[in-house]
Each structure stands twice: as C-alpha cells, then as structure tokens.
Design a protein around this motif. Structure first.
Motif, mmCIF file in Angstrom:
data_model
loop_
_atom_site.group_PDB
_atom_site.id
_atom_site.type_symbol
_atom_site.label_atom_id
_atom_site.label_comp_id
_atom_site.label_asym_id
_atom_site.label_seq_id
_atom_site.Cartn_x
_atom_site.Cartn_y
_atom_site.Cartn_z
ATOM 1 N N GLU D 35 0.841 -1.205 0.000
ATOM 2 C CA GLU D 35 0.000 0.000 0.000
ATOM 3 C C GLU D 35 0.878 1.258 0.000
ATOM 4 O O GLU D 35 0.576 2.237 -0.689
ATOM 5 C CB GLU D 35 -0.939 0.004 1.213
ATOM 6 C CG GLU D 35 -2.018 -1.067 1.160
ATOM 7 C CD GLU D 35 -3.021 -0.976 2.329
ATOM 8 O OE1 GLU D 35 -2.994 0.039 3.056
ATOM 9 O OE2 GLU D 35 -3.822 -1.927 2.491
ATOM 10 N N HIS D 38 2.482 1.782 -3.477
ATOM 11 C CA HIS D 38 1.575 2.358 -4.476
ATOM 12 C C HIS D 38 1.296 3.838 -4.194
ATOM 13 O O HIS D 38 1.123 4.629 -5.126
ATOM 14 C CB HIS D 38 0.284 1.536 -4.536
ATOM 15 C CG HIS D 38 0.522 0.124 -4.986
ATOM 16 N ND1 HIS D 38 -0.444 -0.844 -4.994
ATOM 17 C CD2 HIS D 38 1.643 -0.491 -5.461
ATOM 18 C CE1 HIS D 38 0.054 -1.982 -5.447
ATOM 19 N NE2 HIS D 38 1.330 -1.795 -5.722
ATOM 20 N N ARG D 42 1.928 7.009 -6.627
ATOM 21 C CA ARG D 42 0.929 8.062 -6.865
ATOM 22 C C ARG D 42 1.494 9.440 -6.539
ATOM 23 O O ARG D 42 1.121 10.430 -7.181
ATOM 24 C CB ARG D 42 -0.325 7.817 -6.010
ATOM 25 C CG ARG D 42 -1.212 6.704 -6.541
ATOM 26 C CD ARG D 42 -2.590 6.694 -5.876
ATOM 27 N NE ARG D 42 -2.530 6.403 -4.449
ATOM 28 C CZ ARG D 42 -2.577 5.179 -3.919
ATOM 29 N NH1 ARG D 42 -2.696 4.110 -4.692
ATOM 30 N NH2 ARG D 42 -2.526 5.022 -2.619
ATOM 31 N N LEU D 46 2.140 8.586 -10.818
ATOM 32 C CA LEU D 46 2.109 7.301 -11.523
ATOM 33 C C LEU D 46 1.152 6.317 -10.845
ATOM 34 O O LEU D 46 0.941 6.371 -9.642
ATOM 35 C CB LEU D 46 3.510 6.669 -11.527
ATOM 36 C CG LEU D 46 4.613 7.384 -12.296
ATOM 37 C CD1 LEU D 46 5.948 6.676 -12.064
ATOM 38 C CD2 LEU D 46 4.304 7.427 -13.798
ATOM 39 N N SER D 47 0.610 5.408 -11.656
ATOM 40 C CA SER D 47 -0.088 4.245 -11.115
ATOM 41 C C SER D 47 0.777 3.038 -11.435
ATOM 42 O O SER D 47 1.299 2.915 -12.544
ATOM 43 C CB SER D 47 -1.457 4.074 -11.768
ATOM 44 O OG SER D 47 -1.999 2.813 -11.398
ATOM 45 N N ILE D 48 0.926 2.117 -10.478
ATOM 46 C CA ILE D 48 1.734 0.929 -10.749
ATOM 47 C C ILE D 48 0.980 -0.063 -11.632
ATOM 48 O O ILE D 48 1.585 -0.955 -12.223
ATOM 49 C CB ILE D 48 2.204 0.252 -9.433
ATOM 50 C CG1 ILE D 48 3.422 -0.639 -9.701
ATOM 51 C CG2 ILE D 48 1.080 -0.540 -8.772
ATOM 52 C CD1 ILE D 48 4.115 -1.158 -8.468
#
Lengths: 143, 143, 143, 143
Positions: D35, D38, D42, D46-48
């Motif tokens: 968590e 990620h 952000r 970016l989004s993984i």
C-alpha cells in the motif's frame, strides 16, 4: 456527550482487494462496511472491541446488493447510518458511492453478547453507556 | 510418539486469492506457508493455538522469493520442512511447486512466547512436549 | 453430460481467517460460499473464470445470517445448491454446518456479463453450454 | 517533474486484519508495504497498474522481521524508501513504526515485465518515464 447516527468513510481501493476479474472482490464490501462502523463508534469516543471488554458485538446478518464495480485506486465513500437500536442489537444501513453514483447498498445487524470468561455465546442487553451514544438516522429523502 | 520433520500440503488457488494482474497476490504465499505449518503440527497431534494455550508462536521473520505465478484454479503443493529447532524458536523452509516446477521458496521463523494473563510479549523455552515432536529435515539433495 | 444442482465442500478454518474475537471473521463466509460455488462448477467440468472467457459472472447480491461461530481448526461443511437459473442470472442458497449444526445460511446471486474487449459491464444471456449444466435443487424437507 | 525516493503512509489497524492471537496477522505487513509502495508511485503521478498498462511489476522477493505486535485500532506508520533502481527491477526498504518504536522492518523487490498480449512472463527494462521518477534514498543515520 457526543451522539452519532451516521458516518462517511473515504477510502481508496488497494491492489490486494482486487481479483482476476479486475474489480474489487465482493467480500471486501463487508469489510468496508465494518471499517465504517468502527469509525462511527470511534467518532463518539468508543471502541467496538476494547482489550478487556465485557461485551462483544458479533455480526448476526449482513447483506449487499452490488450495482457497479470498483477498480484499483478508485476513490469511494462508505456511508453508514444507524437504522435501528434495539435492546440487544443494532442494525446499520450502508451505501457505497463513487463520484456520486451508487456502487452498492448493504445492511448489517450486530448483537451484543456477554464476553466474560465462561459466559455462553448469547445476546445480552447493550450497556447504556454504549446505547445512549447512538441514535437512528432516517434514510435520505431520495433513498 | 509421532515425530515429524516435514509436510506436503496440496492446495488449489481460490478466486479471492488472485488480483487484477491475474495471479495470486504475493501476500497469500505467507498464508499458504502457515497453513502448511499448522497441518504439520496437526500431523503429530498438536494444535499451534489451542483455546487455553499457555504458550504462543508469533512469527518473527518470514521471506519468499517468487519464481513463477500461480493463477485461478491452479493446483499446487506447499512443502514445509523444519530447518532448525532452537530452545525458544523454530525455523521452517518452504518450497511451493506446481507440476514439479518451483513457484516460490520461503522461510519462516517463529518464537515461543508466554501467553499466560499478564505475561509480557517475550520469548520463553518451547515446552518439551512440543519440541520433542519435531526434528530437523535436511534439504533435498538437489535443493 | 454431467449436470449438477448442489455441492458439499469440506473445509477447515485457517488461522488467518480468525479475528481478535477468536472466531472466523464474517467476511470469510462469503468466500467460503464462493469456493463452494466454484467447486460446483468444476464438478460439471466448467471453470467460472477460464483465462480467455467471453462471459463473466459478477456477484449482484450476497447475504448471510450467522447462527454460531467457527473457530481455528474447526472442520465444517459448505452446502451450496442452485435455487434458480434465470436467463441472465443464477441464484444459489447456502448452508454452513459444523457437526450437523447450522452455523450460517446464505444466498448469492450472480449475473452473466459480456467480457469481450470494449463490451459494457452489462448482463447478457447465459451461454447454453453453461446453463444446461445446472438444474435447480429443491431445499431439503426440513429446511 | 516530481521525483520521489520515499513515502510515509499513516494507517490504522482494522478489525479484519487481526487474528485469534489478538494481533495483526503477519501476512498483512506485506500488504501494508505494498500500500505504501503504491502511494509512493501516486505521489509522483504514476499508477503501478493502470488499466491498459504495457508493463507490470510482479513481486520477486519480500521479507519482514517482526519486532512488536500491532493490535486493533493501533495507529502506525509505514515508511518505504527506494533502496535500488536497477535496469529491470526496483528494491524498497520498509520500516513499520508505532509511537516511534520499530514494529517491523522489511524489504521488497519488484521486477518489470512485458504485459502486452502474448508476451512471456519475463523481465524487461523499466520504461524511462517511470525510472526517472524514482531515486535512491539513503537509510537514516541511525538505521
């Protein structure tokens, strides 16, 4: 004395909550509802499970209708409100929304049980110092 | 007296264990390893957490290297073996395989702690009736 | 052609399924019900989510009433039966039992949706090669 | 262009994350670490795992040492920092703390893989628009 009848929990979908279908696994909605319930209790200074509690609140019924999927990193809101406070149980109504759209609607009923050592797993009256903290919230006009 | 040094758990991937990437979420491998550990204990007539236990076995270290993904409904095997039995801790080595191919290799160390009311969260010698049930398994020749 | 109307899944409570109250967390019952559903599908040679599926089966409603707690290492049975096969949805009824006692009763409704790339998240008729595998099971006389 | 080397995630223990031993189940720490990862992504926009990604980042190794338990409703912090950015992988170091005390220390290595349809599950260079967003953080002096 603070009294509450509802709570709005803001939440983001975590990766481990999604499944191969690319959406949040439905079992998570029951956890989201419970997270909101516990935040509601904290909002009036209570813990639903303090370390040396003499009563506990096992779930006796829980249901959801699912309208739209949630996906990884979606931000959503869990609105929980108290639908009924009985002598030995509490019923909540929940709506999960995303961007103002209904994602799921659910309900949860919890019973109060005696947790003292040796006590049977059986319902008991909700202690007044807990019951007096909660009052029923009417559903929203359009609900 | 039954004594054990390893256990092979057969398992199938459940839908709720997968994620949006279409594979088992890595956090599940730690649970698979623990499921195999508890089955190993049961194989010698022990429960790792009986209801009125005076000792507990919290995890103090756990690791995995992941080699291949597992997907929904895959059948796989979790092989756990005892790598070390110390005075106050046990170390396990694990390999997850599917169709004879290594999926992941891991290790787990658990400590023995006193669980009596009021006892601090601190390690204590493993009771002999537990320690005598386990013996170290050497790794397989090709491992 | 194999046709099924029910399935009985034997299962044991895993440690990670329990919570601080010492019982299985209620969210797990929805997963147990789904595990039984998928085993029911496998029993007639089907996967509910094959890798290149053109249809999917998202959950549209799920509920449980909880009667008794389950604890670590309890062995229990999940009985799922088909209560209704509609043109675009399937409804299941479930009972979880332990040693012949009812632990929880639940229901689950799933819809059939088009999963082809670009298709909207909307219900579609269940393909006949799936629908013809299932037939409704009447509830047991004493249920 | 925003560049990041670490992230601090504030979190509260949820009831469903605890187990019969009264503490957070150890499998949750791997999820807490992810968590935080990620959220770190952000923080640089970016989004993984965006919906039509051409690369993915499966976990290739993850470990934790556990020092102290976490309990229901505990507030804690997950500090993740980038320990190494390789051509095809990223390594993170994590420390979970509560009230300034170390609860657990962990590490996570993820590989970059090609996610285009038909591509094998194999590592590939991290796209420069991702790699340039991250830089290594040195450990704190007392770590």
């Amino acid at each position: 004395m603070r009294v509450a009848s509802e709570y709005r929990l803001r939440r983001r979908v975590q990766f481990h909550e999604t499944d191969t279908a690319g959406i949040v696994h439905f079992s998570w909605f029951y956890r989201y509802m419970e997270e909101a319930e516990h935040a509601l209790w904290r909002s009036v200074g209570l813990s639903i499970a303090p370390r040396h509690a003499t009563v506990g609140f096992p779930r006796v019924a829980a249901s959801f209708d699912f309208h739209r999927p949630l996906r990884f990193e979606d931000e959503f809101e869990v609105h929980i409100r108290i639908a009924r406070v009985g002598q030995k149980s509490i019923r909540y109504a929940t709506e999960v929304t995303k961007d103002g759209h209904s994602v799921a609607t659910g309900s949860l009923t919890v019973a109060c049980i005696d947790k003292r050592p040796g006590a049977p797993f059986r319902s008991t009256p909700i202690p007044s110092e807990i019951a007096e903290r909660f009052e029923v919230a009417l559903p929203a006009p359009d609900a």
